[in-house]
Write an enzyme that holds these catalytic residues in place. Structure first.
Site, PDB file in Angstrom:
ATOM      1  CD  GLU A  40     -10.273 -27.751  12.612  1.00 36.01           C
ATOM      2  OE1 GLU A  40     -10.132 -28.913  13.001  1.00 36.01           O
ATOM      3  OE2 GLU A  40     -10.158 -26.762  13.368  1.00 36.01           O
ATOM      4  CE  LYS A 109      -7.782 -31.244  15.124  1.00 36.71           C
ATOM      5  NZ  LYS A 109      -9.058 -30.504  15.284  1.00 36.71           N
ATOM      6  CB  CYS A 150      -7.306 -27.244  14.856  1.00 36.67           C
ATOM      7  SG  CYS A 150      -8.151 -26.199  16.062  1.00 36.67           S
TER       8      CYS A 150
END
Length: 272
Positions: A40, A109, A150
């Site tokens: 990331e 995301k 994440c």
């Protein structure tokens, strides 16, 4: 097939990050990796104060480099994530490139990292970032892959949808921190893997104690049986593991939870 996770040391110099990332991708390819993943925020420091400054359009400088090195090495390259600017909004975005250099997927995301643990850590991605609104999957000759970034790993429904859609490997570029990392990083991966009988791989930046946000590191691969089969420490490194699709098929045959779900009682569905 061989999977390589590049736990990159990320500096404030974007050009250096890109150069070193591409160098490590070439190294991984030379050691037989067919699928390679970056962490990331691999081209910039991680933090709300950095996203706007480092943001790029897609396609742009960073994704062009990823496309070129994927084609040069003839691999599938999961480009970690970069801050993306589009229509005046910022996103935390992962791009995937195939062996011909074509972009196969773009994952923004979905779940933004807004947390407040008193005395430990406070962080609010939504101050600068907008959320993505789609699932992201791509096919390889080896297996189908689902993508998250994440914080997305904390949402079990997302992994369940990927499993239902036929994914056998889930990859999460992520930068957990020194509070949530030791508590939940491995636990979440093992949970997602066992619940869905899939391989789960996470790719973190290397730890930099001097950074404003200190990443946990420990990039990991977990088998569908819930075993940790490869794991890095905190330093810059490349983690290699051989993904065995035969083993995955055996586990699903031995414990056939996917066919035993009581869809008459409950369901997890993809809305769009």
């Amino acid at each position: 097939f061989r999977l390589a996770l590049i736990q990159l040391h990320v500096s404030a110099a974007k050009s250096d990050n890109l150069q070193r990332a591409c160098g490590l991708v070439r190294e991984a390819s030379a050691k037989g990796a067919k699928v390679v993943a970056l962490p990331e925020c691999f081209n910039s420091p991680y933090g709300t104060q950095y996203f706007k400054e480092y943001a790029e359009k897609i396609p742009g400088e960073s994704t062009q480099k990823l496309s070129e090195v994927a084609k040069e090495c003839s691999i599938y390259l999961i480009g970690g994530s970069i801050p993306e600017e589009d229509g005046g909004k910022l996103y935390n975005t992962c791009t995937v490139f195939g062996p011909d250099g074509a972009m196969l997927a773009k994952h923004r995301k979905v779940h933004l990292f807004d947390i407040d643990i008193p005395g430990k850590i406070q962080f609010k991605e939504s101050e600068t970032l907008s959320p993505g609104n789609s699932f992201s999957m791509f096919d390889t000759p080896y297996c189908k892959v689902g993508l998250g970034i994440c914080y997305d790993i904390r949402f079990a429904e997302m992994a369940q949808i990927y499993g239902q859609q036929g994914c056998q490997l889930l990859i999460y570029p992520g930068a957990f921190n020194l509070t949530t990392g030791p508590a939940h990083w491995e636990l979440l991966q093992r949970g997602r893997a066992v619940d869905n009988q899939v391989y789960v791989a996470t790719v973190s930046p290397a730890r930099d104690e001097k950074a404003s946000y200190v990443a946990w590191g420990h990039s990991t691969v977990v088998s569908p049986w819930g075993e940790v089969i490869a794991k890095a420490g905190a330093e810059e490194t490349v983690v290699y593991t051989d993904i065995d699709m035969k083993k995955l098929a055996e586990i699903r045959q031995q414990i056939p939870i996917l066919s035993q779900k009581r869809c008459d009682l409950y369901a997890t569905e993809m809305r769009k």
